[in-house]
Write an enzyme that holds these catalytic residues in place. Structure first.
Site, mmCIF file in Angstrom:
data_model
loop_
_atom_site.group_PDB
_atom_site.id
_atom_site.type_symbol
_atom_site.label_atom_id
_atom_site.label_comp_id
_atom_site.label_asym_id
_atom_site.label_seq_id
_atom_site.Cartn_x
_atom_site.Cartn_y
_atom_site.Cartn_z
ATOM 1 N N ILE A 13 0.890 -1.281 0.055
ATOM 2 C CA ILE A 13 0.020 -0.137 -0.010
ATOM 3 C C ILE A 13 0.740 1.424 -0.083
ATOM 4 O O ILE A 13 0.648 2.339 -0.732
ATOM 5 C CB ILE A 13 -0.955 0.029 1.152
ATOM 6 C CG1 ILE A 13 -1.781 -1.093 1.305
ATOM 7 C CG2 ILE A 13 -1.664 1.229 0.986
ATOM 8 C CD1 ILE A 13 -2.722 -1.407 2.528
ATOM 9 N N THR A 129 -6.697 -1.501 10.443
ATOM 10 C CA THR A 129 -7.234 -2.815 9.374
ATOM 11 C C THR A 129 -8.751 -3.040 10.226
ATOM 12 O O THR A 129 -8.961 -2.557 11.344
ATOM 13 C CB THR A 129 -6.394 -3.799 9.558
ATOM 14 O OG1 THR A 129 -7.293 -5.068 9.349
ATOM 15 C CG2 THR A 129 -5.840 -4.217 11.141
ATOM 16 N N ASP A 130 -9.496 -3.557 9.373
ATOM 17 C CA ASP A 130 -10.879 -4.052 9.847
ATOM 18 C C ASP A 130 -10.824 -5.429 10.807
ATOM 19 O O ASP A 130 -11.590 -5.609 11.538
ATOM 20 C CB ASP A 130 -11.740 -4.320 8.650
ATOM 21 C CG ASP A 130 -11.139 -5.571 7.528
ATOM 22 O OD1 ASP A 130 -10.105 -5.978 7.848
ATOM 23 O OD2 ASP A 130 -11.673 -5.805 6.871
ATOM 24 N N GLU A 131 -9.456 -5.918 10.889
ATOM 25 C CA GLU A 131 -9.227 -7.039 11.422
ATOM 26 C C GLU A 131 -9.117 -6.949 13.060
ATOM 27 O O GLU A 131 -9.575 -7.821 13.874
ATOM 28 C CB GLU A 131 -8.051 -7.807 11.158
ATOM 29 C CG GLU A 131 -7.799 -8.143 9.591
ATOM 30 C CD GLU A 131 -6.899 -9.002 9.340
ATOM 31 O OE1 GLU A 131 -6.405 -9.812 9.975
ATOM 32 O OE2 GLU A 131 -6.503 -9.058 7.973
ATOM 33 N N TYR A 154 -1.319 -10.320 14.840
ATOM 34 C CA TYR A 154 -1.196 -9.329 13.782
ATOM 35 C C TYR A 154 -2.338 -8.265 14.315
ATOM 36 O O TYR A 154 -2.010 -7.448 14.789
ATOM 37 C CB TYR A 154 -1.515 -10.038 12.455
ATOM 38 C CG TYR A 154 -1.889 -8.411 11.583
ATOM 39 C CD1 TYR A 154 -0.897 -7.567 11.240
ATOM 40 C CD2 TYR A 154 -3.105 -8.734 10.715
ATOM 41 C CE1 TYR A 154 -1.356 -6.654 10.548
ATOM 42 C CE2 TYR A 154 -3.540 -7.497 10.198
ATOM 43 C CZ TYR A 154 -2.522 -6.616 9.727
ATOM 44 O OH TYR A 154 -2.694 -5.591 8.995
ATOM 45 N N LYS A 158 -2.232 -4.542 16.036
ATOM 46 C CA LYS A 158 -2.705 -3.391 15.380
ATOM 47 C C LYS A 158 -3.792 -2.598 16.088
ATOM 48 O O LYS A 158 -3.814 -1.447 16.302
ATOM 49 C CB LYS A 158 -3.639 -3.651 13.745
ATOM 50 C CG LYS A 158 -2.756 -4.355 12.951
ATOM 51 C CD LYS A 158 -1.778 -3.272 12.489
ATOM 52 C CE LYS A 158 -2.394 -2.197 11.784
ATOM 53 N NZ LYS A 158 -0.954 -1.237 11.128
HETATM 54 P P1 NAD Z 1 3.628 -4.765 3.391
HETATM 55 O O1 NAD Z 1 4.157 -5.765 4.057
HETATM 56 O O2 NAD Z 1 3.370 -4.806 1.973
HETATM 57 O O3 NAD Z 1 4.394 -3.472 3.694
HETATM 58 C C1 NAD Z 1 4.899 -2.885 4.926
HETATM 59 C C2 NAD Z 1 6.114 -2.107 4.915
HETATM 60 O O4 NAD Z 1 6.682 -1.635 6.049
HETATM 61 C C3 NAD Z 1 7.227 -2.925 4.182
HETATM 62 O O5 NAD Z 1 7.893 -2.063 3.170
HETATM 63 C C4 NAD Z 1 8.349 -2.987 5.548
HETATM 64 O O6 NAD Z 1 9.529 -3.059 5.177
HETATM 65 C C5 NAD Z 1 7.811 -1.749 6.123
HETATM 66 N N1 NAD Z 1 8.208 -2.013 7.721
HETATM 67 C C6 NAD Z 1 7.888 -3.139 8.666
HETATM 68 N N2 NAD Z 1 8.295 -2.798 9.711
HETATM 69 C C7 NAD Z 1 8.885 -1.562 9.830
HETATM 70 C C8 NAD Z 1 9.481 -0.629 10.691
HETATM 71 N N3 NAD Z 1 9.729 -1.127 11.971
HETATM 72 N N4 NAD Z 1 10.107 0.541 10.334
HETATM 73 C C9 NAD Z 1 10.163 0.885 9.090
HETATM 74 N N5 NAD Z 1 9.533 0.269 8.120
HETATM 75 C C10 NAD Z 1 8.943 -0.942 8.298
HETATM 76 O O7 NAD Z 1 2.196 -4.102 4.060
HETATM 77 P P2 NAD Z 1 0.697 -3.540 3.355
HETATM 78 O O8 NAD Z 1 -0.141 -4.499 2.958
HETATM 79 O O9 NAD Z 1 1.245 -2.444 2.357
HETATM 80 O O10 NAD Z 1 0.280 -2.889 4.630
HETATM 81 C C11 NAD Z 1 0.825 -1.369 5.127
HETATM 82 C C12 NAD Z 1 -0.105 -1.156 6.143
HETATM 83 O O11 NAD Z 1 -1.745 -1.168 5.832
HETATM 84 C C13 NAD Z 1 -0.038 -1.861 7.419
HETATM 85 O O12 NAD Z 1 -0.171 -1.127 8.593
HETATM 86 C C14 NAD Z 1 -1.222 -2.840 7.367
HETATM 87 O O13 NAD Z 1 -1.552 -3.294 8.815
HETATM 88 C C15 NAD Z 1 -2.501 -1.844 6.700
HETATM 89 N N6 NAD Z 1 -3.463 -2.461 6.143
HETATM 90 C C16 NAD Z 1 -3.076 -3.430 5.344
HETATM 91 C C17 NAD Z 1 -4.214 -4.034 4.551
HETATM 92 C C18 NAD Z 1 -3.879 -4.974 3.462
HETATM 93 O O14 NAD Z 1 -4.843 -5.703 2.892
HETATM 94 N N7 NAD Z 1 -2.884 -5.003 2.799
HETATM 95 C C19 NAD Z 1 -5.435 -3.777 4.992
HETATM 96 C C20 NAD Z 1 -5.729 -2.678 5.953
HETATM 97 C C21 NAD Z 1 -4.817 -2.326 6.664
#
Ligand code: NAD
Length: 343
Positions: A13, A129-131, A154, A158
């Site tokens: 994202i 997240t919705d989770e 997880y 969150k």
């Molecule tokens: P992703 O795993 O693709 O990306 C996460 C990124 O964060 C990675 O680039 C990683 O290197 C970086 N990262 C992790 N820990 C770190 C730290 N301590 N310091 C700096 N960088 C760090 O995840 P995503 O799917 O893009 O999700 C991004 C956010 O959106 C998350 O917070 C997730 O909980 C939230 N989210 C995701 C979804 C989904 O469907 N993917 C839905 C709702 C919310």
């Protein structure tokens, strides 16, 4: 010109958000520690953009985050840095505590210290997240007032971060808002997650692994719709509020797999006979259903998801078909043998 920090900007994202903000002509500073799910391929087209700056850093490094805030004086921070895969949180919850709880705590401390010395307005948009709401019974949808009931390490981390942020808003008057979004899909998603995993397997002639009997249901939003919502939240949301970001497009996992198979068959592709749905042992503690009530963001911020699931999935399928280098840029051992997904 507005300046934004995006943490976790090299992940799924985050990288879509970085590109979305750059297209709107904002200055973007991406802070990412480059964990396994970060991928330089995701940002190859903006690497040399003069309005883009990358800083390799863990959000736990409070001192450096403070220095970056002082130096760039951003208008907003979108916090997407997190550990994100439920299966990995079952294998190793500690990493999730470090990034999703302690990381958020350190970011909040850096921001609080910065705000004591700087008068410039800033807003933190934290991506949740919705989770956090846990399992939702058929016919119900979680609203922002529903109680938190996380089921996996997880979602528990969150949920903790959301509570911590709300406590900082109330106690220290920190300017922050939270988005609770449903499952995202789109380009650049790490292929351990359901949709890119299924597309990868279709393209590579492998069976399509589905947990249990595939009846678990999720709500799906295209990542571009999520990015639009986040910017709207930055500009319009009231401090301390949280907003559900959903699409009302709820589908069982088995139906997602069937839809992708149908899309694949409509493309000029030769599909191997091994490409068939294969049920695998269910994930422990697997939530049955998530579903969001969207009314608050629709009414108060006038935001609505625009991309229909069928066309969004079809475009997403095309993106992965055209970007086979994306899969090649990720070591296969990181996603082919995830818990329950051995094929
Ligand atoms: P992703 O795993 O693709 O990306 C996460 C990124 O964060 C990675 O680039 C990683 O290197 C970086 N990262 C992790 N820990 C770190 C730290 N301590 N310091 C700096 N960088 C760090 O995840 P995503 O799917 O893009 O999700 C991004 C956010 O959106 C998350 O917070 C997730 O909980 C939230 N989210 C995701 C979804 C989904 O469907 N993917 C839905 C709702 C919310």
């Amino acid at each position: 010109m507005k300046k934004f920090i995006v943490t976790g900007g090299s992940g799924f994202i985050g990288s879509n958000l970085v590109k979305f903000l750059l297209k709107k002509n904002y200055f973007v500073i991406n802070i990412d520690k480059l964990s396994y799910s970060a991928n330089p391929y995701n940002l190859k087209e903006v690497r040399n953009n003069k309005k883009y700056k990358f800083i390799k850093l863990d959000i736990n490094n409070q001192k450096k985050i403070f220095t970056i805030l002082k130096r760039y004086k951003p208008d907003g921070i979108f916090n997407l840095a997190a550990e994100t895969h439920v299966d990995r949180s079952i294998d190793n919850p500690k990493n999730f505590m470090n990034s999703n709880v302690l990381g958020v705590y350190n970011l909040l401390e850096a921001l609080t210290k910065y705000l004591k010395k700087n008068k410039k307005k800033i807003k933190l948009v934290h991506i949740s997240t919705d989770e956090v709401y846990g399992d939702i019974k058929m016919g119900n949808r979680s609203s922002e007032k529903s109680s938190y009931n996380p089921s996996s390490p997880y979602s528990a981390t969150k949920a903790s971060a959301d509570h911590l942020i709300k406590s900082f808003v109330r106690t220290y008057k920190l300017p922050a808002v939270i988005s609770n979004c449903c499952n995202n899909y789109g380009p650049c998603q790490f292929p351990e997650k359901l949709i890119p995993k299924l597309i990868y397997n279709i393209l590579n002639g492998k069976p399509l692994p589905i947990y249990g009997r595939g009846k678990n249901s999720r709500e799906w939003i295209h990542v571009n719709d999520h990015c639009e919502a986040l910017l709207k939240i930055f500009f319009k949301a009231k401090n301390g509020e949280s907003y559900n970001v959903g699409s009302n497009q709820n589908l069982r996992n088995i139906d997602i797999a069937r839809k992708l198979l149908k899309i694949a068959k409509s493309k000029p592709l030769k599909i191997n006979q091994r490409v068939k749905i294969k049920f695998v042992k269910d994930r422990p503690g697997h939530d049955f259903r998530y579903a969001l009530n969207n009314n608050k963001i629709l009414k108060n911020l006038k935001w609505k998801a625009k991309i229909p699931l069928n066309s969004g999935l079809s475009q997403t399928f095309d993106w992965y078909t055209k970007n086979k280098m994306f899969f090649k840029s990720v070591p296969r051992k990181l996603y082919e043998n995830r818990l329950g997904l051995k094929v």
